[in-house]
Design a protein around this motif. Structure first.
Motif, PDB file in Angstrom:
ATOM      1  N   TYR A   3       0.814  -1.218   0.000  1.00 48.54           N
ATOM      2  CA  TYR A   3       0.000   0.000   0.000  1.00 48.54           C
ATOM      3  C   TYR A   3       0.847   1.269   0.000  1.00 48.54           C
ATOM      4  CZ  TYR A   3      -4.056  -2.935   0.342  1.00 48.54           C
ATOM      5  OH  TYR A   3      -5.008  -3.867   0.053  1.00 48.54           O
ATOM      6  N   THR A   4       1.958   1.262   0.710  1.00 48.26           N
ATOM      7  CA  THR A   4       2.842   2.432   0.620  1.00 48.26           C
ATOM      8  C   THR A   4       3.431   2.530  -0.783  1.00 48.26           C
ATOM      9  OG1 THR A   4       4.686   1.154   1.547  1.00 48.26           O
ATOM     10  CG2 THR A   4       3.389   2.478   3.077  1.00 48.26           C
ATOM     11  N   GLY A   5       3.642   1.379  -1.420  1.00 48.92           N
ATOM     12  CA  GLY A   5       4.131   1.385  -2.798  1.00 48.92           C
ATOM     13  C   GLY A   5       3.143   1.976  -3.774  1.00 48.92           C
ATOM     14  N   LEU A   6       1.854   1.946  -3.406  1.00 50.14           N
ATOM     15  CA  LEU A   6       0.823   2.577  -4.232  1.00 50.14           C
ATOM     16  C   LEU A   6       0.763   4.089  -4.014  1.00 50.14           C
ATOM     17  CD1 LEU A   6      -2.186   0.083  -3.893  1.00 50.14           C
ATOM     18  CD2 LEU A   6      -0.572   0.301  -5.795  1.00 50.14           C
ATOM     19  N   GLY A   7       1.584   4.570  -3.067  1.00 48.44           N
ATOM     20  CA  GLY A   7       1.598   6.002  -2.788  1.00 48.44           C
ATOM     21  C   GLY A   7       0.745   6.413  -1.615  1.00 48.44           C
ATOM     22  N   ILE A   8       0.274   5.454  -0.835  1.00 46.32           N
ATOM     23  CA  ILE A   8      -0.538   5.781   0.337  1.00 46.32           C
ATOM     24  C   ILE A   8       0.379   6.062   1.516  1.00 46.32           C
ATOM     25  CG2 ILE A   8      -2.193   4.862   2.012  1.00 46.32           C
ATOM     26  CD1 ILE A   8      -3.447   3.317  -0.326  1.00 46.32           C
ATOM     27  N   HIS A   9       0.337   7.284   2.015  1.00 41.72           N
ATOM     28  CA  HIS A   9       1.198   7.689   3.130  1.00 41.72           C
ATOM     29  C   HIS A   9       0.402   8.313   4.273  1.00 41.72           C
ATOM     30  CE1 HIS A   9       4.670   6.663   0.751  1.00 41.72           C
ATOM     31  NE2 HIS A   9       4.245   7.444  -0.228  1.00 41.72           N
ATOM     32  N   SER A  10      -0.910   8.320   4.146  1.00 43.64           N
ATOM     33  CA  SER A  10      -1.771   8.792   5.230  1.00 43.64           C
ATOM     34  C   SER A  10      -3.046   7.968   5.194  1.00 43.64           C
ATOM     35  CB  SER A  10      -2.082  10.279   5.093  1.00 43.64           C
ATOM     36  OG  SER A  10      -2.812  10.521   3.898  1.00 43.64           O
ATOM     37  N   VAL A  11      -3.687   7.856   6.331  1.00 40.26           N
ATOM     38  CA  VAL A  11      -4.891   7.026   6.423  1.00 40.26           C
ATOM     39  C   VAL A  11      -5.976   7.755   7.217  1.00 40.26           C
ATOM     40  CG1 VAL A  11      -3.770   4.788   6.170  1.00 40.26           C
ATOM     41  CG2 VAL A  11      -3.801   5.848   8.417  1.00 40.26           C
TER      42      VAL A  11
END
Length: 221
Positions: A178-186
């Motif tokens: 998921y971080t590889g998809l560019g997700i850095h906040s939730v």
């Protein structure tokens, strides 16, 4: 015809906006029931993967991480409490004293999710309540096992998992994905592996998105 959607709810136990976002998403799902069939999966994300045992004072932590003052943090907590009340989630009015590592909780959620997404969601909600309503230490095996017991899961099996590193590799792989998809906040809500909704949005925003996406999706068989 009912459209079928897959939803991945990427979040962390320690994130108050994740508690708000999940409660709002559930309200939206109630509103689209009958029109949209949903498979909801909880996915891992750690806001503080390097948090040591014992955690950190929350005011100190937020000041270091975001540069916010105690007064600013109090104002944000008040906003969070109000948003939570609007979707039926109760935050501890005194806030949380400390922030803890949540990796063990994510391992338990992964374990449960292998068998049942519904029971995984139930455990996720119990953990969010333990963290944000009761301000408990989310690194504590006792706290985690109490949540497991509350939702009727196998406490002995969960205890075995906590005493080992079982599912550690799987959780880290999912986090990296998921971080590889560019997700850095939730929270990050991913629908049908294509559509991203970021943040703890109001239920109306989730409902509108679900209906729009469902309208372009093949009906469930």
């Amino acid at each position: 015809m009912t459209a079928s959607l897959k939803i991945d709810f990427v979040s962390d136990i320690s994130c108050p906006w994740c508690a708000i976002g999940l409660a709002a998403l559930e309200k939206a799902l109630d509103n689209v029931q009958g029109d949209v069939a949903v498979q909801l999966h909880v996915q891992p994300f750690e806001l503080n993967p390097q948090m040591p045992a014992g955690g950190q004072d929350i005011t100190e932590h937020l000041t270091q991480k975001y540069g916010s003052t105690a007064q600013e943090q109090a104002q944000i907590r008040d906003t969070i409490r109000q948003r939570g009340a609007g979707v039926g989630f109760v935050f501890n009015p005194s806030g949380r004293g400390r922030v803890y590592n949540t990796f063990a909780a994510h391992r338990l959620l992964h374990w449960v999710g292998l068998a049942s997404s519904e029971r995984q969601l139930a455990l996720k909600k119990a953990l969010l309540v333990a963290c944000h309503s009761h301000s408990q230490a989310m690194e504590s095996a006792e706290v985690l096992l109490d949540a497991v017991a509350q939702v009727g899961l196998d406490v002995a099996r969960a205890s075995q998992i906590l005493a080992s590193d079982e599912f550690a590799a799987e959780v880290r792989a999912a986090e990296a994905f998921y971080t590889g998809l560019g997700i850095h906040s939730v929270p990050a809500v991913i629908i049908n592996d294509r559509h991203l909704i970021s943040g703890g949005q109001p239920a109306a925003v989730f409902e509108q998105a679900l209906r729009q996406i469902a309208a372009t999706t093949s009906p469930a068989l």
